[in-house]
Design a protein around this motif. Structure first.
Motif, PDB file in Angstrom:
ATOM      1  N   THR A 156      34.083  17.150  42.127  1.00  0.00           N
ATOM      2  CA  THR A 156      34.055  17.769  43.452  1.00  0.00           C
ATOM      3  C   THR A 156      34.721  19.138  43.448  1.00  0.00           C
ATOM      4  N   VAL A 157      34.418  19.928  44.463  1.00  0.00           N
ATOM      5  CA  VAL A 157      34.839  21.327  44.535  1.00  0.00           C
ATOM      6  C   VAL A 157      35.904  21.493  45.613  1.00  0.00           C
ATOM      7  N   GLU A 158      36.953  22.197  45.270  1.00  0.00           N
ATOM      8  CA  GLU A 158      37.970  22.577  46.258  1.00  0.00           C
ATOM      9  C   GLU A 158      37.511  23.861  46.945  1.00  0.00           C
ATOM     10  N   VAL A 212      34.431   8.964  49.600  1.00  0.00           N
ATOM     11  CA  VAL A 212      33.588   8.529  48.474  1.00  0.00           C
ATOM     12  C   VAL A 212      34.243   8.906  47.143  1.00  0.00           C
ATOM     13  N   THR A 213      34.588  10.176  46.972  1.00  0.00           N
ATOM     14  CA  THR A 213      35.219  10.585  45.712  1.00  0.00           C
ATOM     15  C   THR A 213      36.581   9.905  45.580  1.00  0.00           C
ATOM     16  N   ALA A 239      30.896  18.459  47.934  1.00  0.00           N
ATOM     17  CA  ALA A 239      31.922  18.648  48.964  1.00  0.00           C
ATOM     18  C   ALA A 239      31.194  18.875  50.279  1.00  0.00           C
ATOM     19  N   ILE A 240      30.517  17.829  50.740  1.00  0.00           N
ATOM     20  CA  ILE A 240      29.653  17.909  51.914  1.00  0.00           C
ATOM     21  C   ILE A 240      29.883  16.666  52.761  1.00  0.00           C
ATOM     22  N   SER A 295      41.259  19.211  49.188  1.00  0.00           N
ATOM     23  CA  SER A 295      40.752  17.922  48.700  1.00  0.00           C
ATOM     24  C   SER A 295      41.330  17.568  47.339  1.00  0.00           C
ATOM     25  N   LEU A 296      41.559  18.558  46.469  1.00  0.00           N
ATOM     26  CA  LEU A 296      42.087  18.199  45.153  1.00  0.00           C
ATOM     27  C   LEU A 296      43.522  17.694  45.267  1.00  0.00           C
TER      28      LEU A 296
END
Lengths: 339, 162
Positions: free
Chosen positions: A42-44, A92-93, A84-85, A49-50
């Motif tokens: 996933t993308v920050e 989920v992640t 990241a949507i 989020s990270l």
């Protein structure tokens, strides 16, 4: 003359779509120095989020968030992520990461059990140690167990897992089904001041109560809510793409596509309504997009409370609000405006 | 080509550039100070804000030649070997930035405010940041961070009530 009004907007928002495959995957490796490395696709983008995903791995492994090195969004090295949507990352992640960390932890338990003279199911991971439940004095540092797993037992403490909210087909006849895994809820209340001579709406204050399941990082939840409200204020009052008859945007820059500045933003009170969702990582759901949903409804209801007019299409610019006030006066000339 | 020389973050810097070159381009492409961002390039977004003789300026709207002999401070000039500037530290502590693109300009605008007014009200801060657009944060945590930094710079502790 300026009139004050208050309005309420309520919303629900879906988290973790189930109408199609929606997987995330993760790998968690516990290192011999007691740290862990987390691989996630996933993308920050600044939402934090990270940080939250690192917290989830740390919590499962009983170590500190600063002990977790997060490697993200490198297609050479990290698992694919749906994205990241859709306000899905924490849910989920996060679930994939908790499962991966649990698998790595279970290897640590298998290795530590004979060292501590107990069964694996009698162990827990806390305070950077693998310890016997109820007997914290009987414990080994996580790094020492990870080292023994690697160099003694020959079973390195690595866990990989994926999570896909169970896909449920929609009924082809009715279109009915269960399209999402879980839902979040929010109420926002706006207080506005409307100038009945210019139609200008100033948002004075917004109180926002949001359910996001467990707030894994309350500071970041607040940041998401505050940012979402700024997008909601823009949507309610300012932001509009205008096109000519050839389909060209006539306001393609920030001089005439107006978005909120610091002067347009109200005082914001964020109330996080804690709630445990049994399907989420440590009870968490999500918070990103839902934050912008209720704002425009609350503001437009507050405008109605203030001056008694409805603006049915957004944004409710000063011109539209003033036109609505004039139309109302013309329809009912004895009543100058709402009190 | 025009020769320009200016003080940037305390150092004398010179460059030879076409006369239409903006201050922002010289900072980013000649002096490799890429903290100041190229956002809208027409003075709307504030991501390029730098201090010119202490005054916050959109570096995309100023020609490099107009900066001749002036004292420029960019975001790179704030931290030193002892650590971050109190504003930077407060922005980090409160998670005041999200994507961060507007951050260098916001912090420079806030620095100009605090140099002029060490005890600003919330309205003063809103006014000072009004030329810096932020799409992520709603400005709330930025305003709190400027208040915290102001308290630190006045020698108080950050968490005292405003």
């Amino acid at each position: 003359m300026k009139h004050r009004g208050k309005g309420i907007g309520c919303m629900w928002y879906p988290i973790g779509f189930t109408v199609a495959a929606n997987p995330s995957a993760a790998t968690v490796k516990v290192n011999e120095d007691g740290t862990a490395t987390l691989l996630t696709g996933t993308v920050e983008t600044g939402q934090g989020s990270l940080t939250v995903l690192g917290q989830i791995a740390a919590e499962e492994l009983g170590i500190s968030t600063e002990d977790v090195h997060v490697v993200s969004a490198d297609t050479d090295a990290t698992p694919m992520d749906t994205g990241a949507i859709a306000s899905r990352t924490t849910y989920v992640t996060g679930n994939a990461i908790q499962l991966a960390a649990e698998r790595a932890k279970n290897i640590l338990f298998e290795v530590a059990a004979p060292m501590l003279g107990v069964r694996p199911d009698q162990l827990e991971a806390r305070d950077r140690k693998i310890q016997v439940k109820g007997y914290p004095q009987s414990a080994l540092p996580v790094g020492e167990v990870a080292n023994h797993a690697q160099n003694g037992a020959g079973t390195p403490a690595i866990g990989s897992a994926s999570y896909n909210p169970p896909t449920v087909a929609m009924d082809p006849e009715t279109g009915q089904g269960k399209p999402f895994s879980t839902y979040v809820y929010a109420t926002q209340i706006a207080e506005v001041e409307v100038d009945d001579e210019t139609g200008e709406v100033q948002v004075i204050r917004i109180a926002a109560a949001h359910d996001c399941g467990t707030a894994i990082n309350p500071m970041l939840v607040e940041g998401q809510v505050q940012g979402g409200i700024s997008m909601g204020v823009g949507m309610a009052l300012e932001e509009e793409m205008l096109f000519d008859d050839q389909g060209r945007q006539i306001n393609p820059n920030l001089t005439n596509y107006i978005m909120p500045t610091s002067l347009d933003m109200p005082h914001i009170d964020v109330d996080i309504v804690e709630n445990f969702d049994p399907t989420g990582p440590f009870g968490a759901k999500g918070v990103g997009e839902p934050t912008a949903v209720a704002t425009s409804a609350a503001i437009l209801n507050a405008v109605y409370d203030a001056v008694g007019v409805r603006v049915p299409n957004l944004p409710a610019t000063s011109e539209k609000v003033l036109a609505a006030i004039k139309a109302k006066r013309n329809a009912d000339p004895k009543r100058v405006s709402a009190s | 080509m025009t020769d320009v020389s200016m003080t940037v973050n305390g150092e004398e810097r010179t460059a030879s550039v076409p006369p239409e070159t903006t201050l922002l381009t010289v900072l980013r492409e000649n002096f490799f100070l890429t903290g100041s961002k190229l956002g809208c390039d027409v003075g709307d977004c504030g991501a390029c804000t730098v201090l010119v003789d202490g005054i916050p300026v959109n570096a995309c709207l100023m020609l490099a030649g107009q900066a001749e002999g002036r004292d420029i401070v960019t975001i790179e000039g704030l931290a030193n070997q002892d650590g971050m500037h109190p504003l930077q530290q407060a922005f980090e502590n409160l998670a005041s930035l999200q994507c961060g693109f507007c951050g260098p300009g916001v912090i420079i605008s806030a620095k100009a405010l605090l140099e002029e007014n060490p005890d600003p009200s919330v309205d003063d801060i809103r006014d000072a940041l009004s030329g810096n657009l932020c799409r992520c944060t709603g400005y709330t945590k930025m305003i709190e961070a400027v208040q915290d930094a102001a308290r630190i710079m006045r020698g108080e502790s950050a968490d005292e009530a405003a």
